[in-house]
Design an enzyme around this catalytic site. Structure first.
Site, PDB file in Angstrom:
ATOM      1  CD  GLU A 151      -3.707  -1.192   2.148  1.00  0.00           C
ATOM      2  OE1 GLU A 151      -2.598  -0.595   3.046  1.00  0.00           O
ATOM      3  OE2 GLU A 151      -4.307  -1.957   2.224  1.00  0.00           O
ATOM      4  CD  GLU A 305      -4.165  -5.947   2.664  1.00  0.00           C
ATOM      5  OE1 GLU A 305      -4.778  -5.410   3.789  1.00  0.00           O
ATOM      6  OE2 GLU A 305      -2.658  -5.629   2.164  1.00  0.00           O
TER       7      GLU A 305
HETATM    8  C1  GAL Z   1      -4.436  -2.472   4.673  1.00  0.00           C
HETATM    9  C2  GAL Z   1      -2.903  -3.310   5.212  1.00  0.00           C
HETATM   10  C3  GAL Z   1      -3.274  -4.387   5.882  1.00  0.00           C
HETATM   11  C4  GAL Z   1      -3.545  -4.365   7.500  1.00  0.00           C
HETATM   12  C5  GAL Z   1      -5.071  -3.926   6.961  1.00  0.00           C
HETATM   13  C6  GAL Z   1      -6.250  -3.912   7.819  1.00  0.00           C
HETATM   14  O1  GAL Z   1      -4.264  -1.553   4.028  1.00  0.00           O
HETATM   15  O2  GAL Z   1      -2.868  -3.077   4.010  1.00  0.00           O
HETATM   16  O3  GAL Z   1      -1.374  -4.931   6.258  1.00  0.00           O
HETATM   17  O4  GAL Z   1      -3.105  -3.463   8.248  1.00  0.00           O
HETATM   18  O5  GAL Z   1      -5.087  -2.825   6.266  1.00  0.00           O
HETATM   19  O6  GAL Z   1      -7.191  -3.996   7.963  1.00  0.00           O
END
Ligand code: GAL
Length: 636
Positions: A151, A305
């Site tokens: 990110e 994710e």
């Molecule tokens: C994302 C990140 C992850 C984790 C997740 C939690 O933005 O890439 O590592 O922190 O959020 O929601």
């Protein structure tokens, strides 16, 4: 776009952090992953301190074992470079490699994302650890994809950034005169006589120069992209057949131009975290999916994710109701994601995200959540054949990172929520069953019949020419207030705004009329406008509706349409409420098979239906239970 090597069909899985757990759990993990239908996991995302515990001293033993076990279990690895979280020894040795906030405060380690992409020491260390991973795992049979960093989004206002910014500016403007002209340097005595006088836009006494700020955002995106490309090229040399990506994140703080980045990744990957608990979570998920598909050029992309069990909002997390995880995943899959990935596989025991949901909760496999995860994961192979055809649409919404960044300024004629204006068009279309693409103002418009430009505040000369060409060739352009207010240097388009295209719209905008909050202005037979109206002078356009009241604007044109070449240009001179946009789209005959609460997406012979309502719904012959989804052959 390329696809994770060796992963057939749809990808399912998430971030896997074995380094946080004793080795005894690893076999259990692989067994449960198989039970859940997991076929791809992202490994090593924040593991630098475990891979290189001391400078130049590497420990790959644990990763060798984990990759071996995953491979034996038939699970592909999306192997990350760990550069989003440099180890404490590194930042203590190189304090200048920590990022500096706009207020000049240099941050310290103890969290993550604390790095300065412009610091030479950080760049070198990033290359070194990426090269070590490439050397060791470049031809590992478990390697399905490389995941660079995590990110990208941490901006830095350091002396390193300042130096790099000047080099970037020199390449762009060549001379200081050109820079001074572009930045309107005579205002407030901001004329520069040496390049070294140009600073990063750190804290100032009062307003910043908007052109300076916008260029700094563009520079930051490019600087981070350089950091990505350095790693990508090292990984590519070691494994030419393995796709390489990084996970995009979305938010106004993120200084990343995704249009530009998309052409540097082999597969667009996106992390979707809706920020509201109610139906806006579904609206945002659909928006994220349509943006991702568009960045990917209309092809496949990957939801890298999402959260399994909760939606975060400003006042905390809200549990996802049973079935909502699957519905969110299906919003993405139906709109082009070739899978559903999550943060994270196993819920953490400690650390800042110990309460973040996971596919495998703290309570283990005998849980409602894990049963739901396994049920959905085992359903996916059965629908993998339905995502072969592209999502087709002839409607596009402009997405302009410049406009998003520039409308964060505090100097505007009125506060503008650019993202909300874009999201509003997207959600009203979605409620009408229309799936829209996004396109850059300078992008390829040739496959669209309708292009909507919501408050596209920054319109470059090239962007304006593109819209002119589109409309002249038979396209229908719909633009809303403040579109083309300024050019690429944040300088006002004189004599009627509109990106200089007063002839195309057949109007001139002569005045901005911000309105008090909570006092909507009625439009004749057309709903209402909130907060912002413009005074429009007709120059050949027809008036579609007028303002019903207001000091200066009573009976003045609110919505106009003008024939131009083979096409027509519509202009909405105010911030319409949702119902008024719906009314306009009715007039434009924009509708599809979906309806509020029901996502319907057609792809080739297949129809995807996601029912977010609390009742059974029927689309054609297909009945979809409340809170559920279906993929079926389209009825002839
Ligand atoms: C994302 C990140 C992850 C984790 C997740 C939690 O933005 O890439 O590592 O922190 O959020 O929601």
């Amino acid at each position: 776009m390329h696809w994770p090597k060796g992963v057939d069909g749809l990808s399912y899985g998430g971030d896997y952090n074995p380094e946080q757990w004793p080795e005894e759990t690893w076999d259990d993990d692989v067994m449960l992953m198989r039970e859940a239908g997991v076929n791809l996991v992202s490994v090593g995302v924040f593991s630098w301190a475990r891979l290189e515990p001391r400078p130049g001293e590497y420990d790959f033993g644990w990763l060798d074992t984990v990759l071996g076990k995953l491979h034996d279990g038939g699970i592909g690895v999306n192997l990350a470079t760990p550069t989003a979280s440099p180890p404490p020894w590194f930042t203590l040795a190189h304090p200048d490699a920590l990022n500096t906030r706009p207020d000049g405060v240099r941050q310290v380690h103890g969290s993550r994302d604390t790095y300065d992409v412009c610091a030479p020491a950080y760049r070198e260390a990033s290359r070194t650890i990426a090269a070590k991973l490439a050397e060791r795992y470049g031809d590992h049979p478990a390697l399905a994809m490389w995941h660079v960093h995590n990110e990208y989004g941490s901006a830095t206002y350091s002396a390193h950034a300042e130096r790099a910014f000047r080099v970037w500016l020199q390449a762009k403007y060549e001379t200081l005169d050109a820079l001074n002209d572009a930045w309107w340097g005579s205002f407030w005595s901001q004329h520069y006589s040496e390049w070294d006088q140009v600073l990063a836009p750190r804290a100032t006494q009062y307003l910043h120069n908007p052109a300076h700020e916008l260029d700094f955002k563009r520079f930051t995106s490019d600087a981070m992209l350089e950091h990505y490309k350095e790693q990508r090229d090292l990984l590519r040399a070691a494994s030419p057949d393995v796709p390489i990506t990084t996970n995009f994140v979305f938010g106004q703080w993120v200084p990343v131009d995704h249009w530009k980045w998309a052409s540097e990744v082999d597969l667009v990957a996106f992390d979707s975290y809706p920020s509201a608990p109610d139906e806006r979570a579904e609206q945002q998920s659909a928006l994220h999916a349509d943006l991702s598909r568009s960045w990917a050029g209309g092809g496949d992309w990957l939801l890298m994710e999402q959260a399994a069990a909760s939606v975060h909002s400003h006042d905390g997390a809200i549990a996802k109701a049973p079935g909502r995880m699957a519905r969110h995943s299906m919003i993405h899959i139906s709109r082009g994601s070739k899978g559903a990935m999550f943060f994270q596989w196993r819920a953490g025991r400690g650390g800042a995200e110990q309460w973040h949901s996971a596919l495998l909760p703290h309570a283990g496999k005998n849980t409602r959540m894990f049963r739901e995860v396994a049920e959905f994961g085992n359903t996916l192979p059965g629908i993998a054949h339905t995502v072969a055809d592209p999502v087709e649409t002839d409607v596009a919404i402009l997405w302009s990172p410049d406009s998003w960044w520039a409308t964060a300024g505090k100097h505007l004629p009125a506060p503008i929520d650019y993202l909300e204006n874009v999201a509003q068009i997207h959600r009203v279309l979605r409620d009408r069953g229309v799936v829209a693409d996004f396109v850059a103002p300078e992008g390829d418009l040739s496959k669209y019949t309708t292009v909507i430009a919501p408050t596209t505040y920054v319109l470059s000369r090239a962007g304006a020419e593109n819209l002119r060409w589109f409309t002249a060739g038979g396209g229908r352009l719909v633009a809303s207030y403040l579109t083309g207010a300024v050019d690429e240097h944040c300088q006002v388009w004189l004599d009627g705004y509109l990106g200089g295209m007063t002839d195309l719209f057949g109007i001139r905008v002569t005045e901005h009329l911000p309105q008090p909050a909570g006092e909507p202005r009625a439009l004749w037979n057309f709903g209402a406008a909130e907060r912002f109206c413009e005074l429009v002078e007709l120059r050949g356009a027809q008036c579609v509706t007028q303002y019903a009241s207001g000091d200066v604007i009573e009976n003045q044109p609110a919505v106009t349409v003008n024939p131009f070449g083979e096409g027509e240009a519509w202009y909405v001179s105010c911030k319409l409420v949702d119902e008024a946009w719906d009314r306009l789209f009715e007039e434009l005959k924009l509708s599809g098979p979906g309806r509020p609460g029901l996502d319907v997406v057609d792809r080739g012979p297949w129809r995807f239906i996601v029912n977010h309502t609390e009742k059974e719904e029927q689309v054609g012959n297909v009945i979809v239970p409340a809170g559920s989804w279906a993929v079926d052959k389209k009825q002839p």
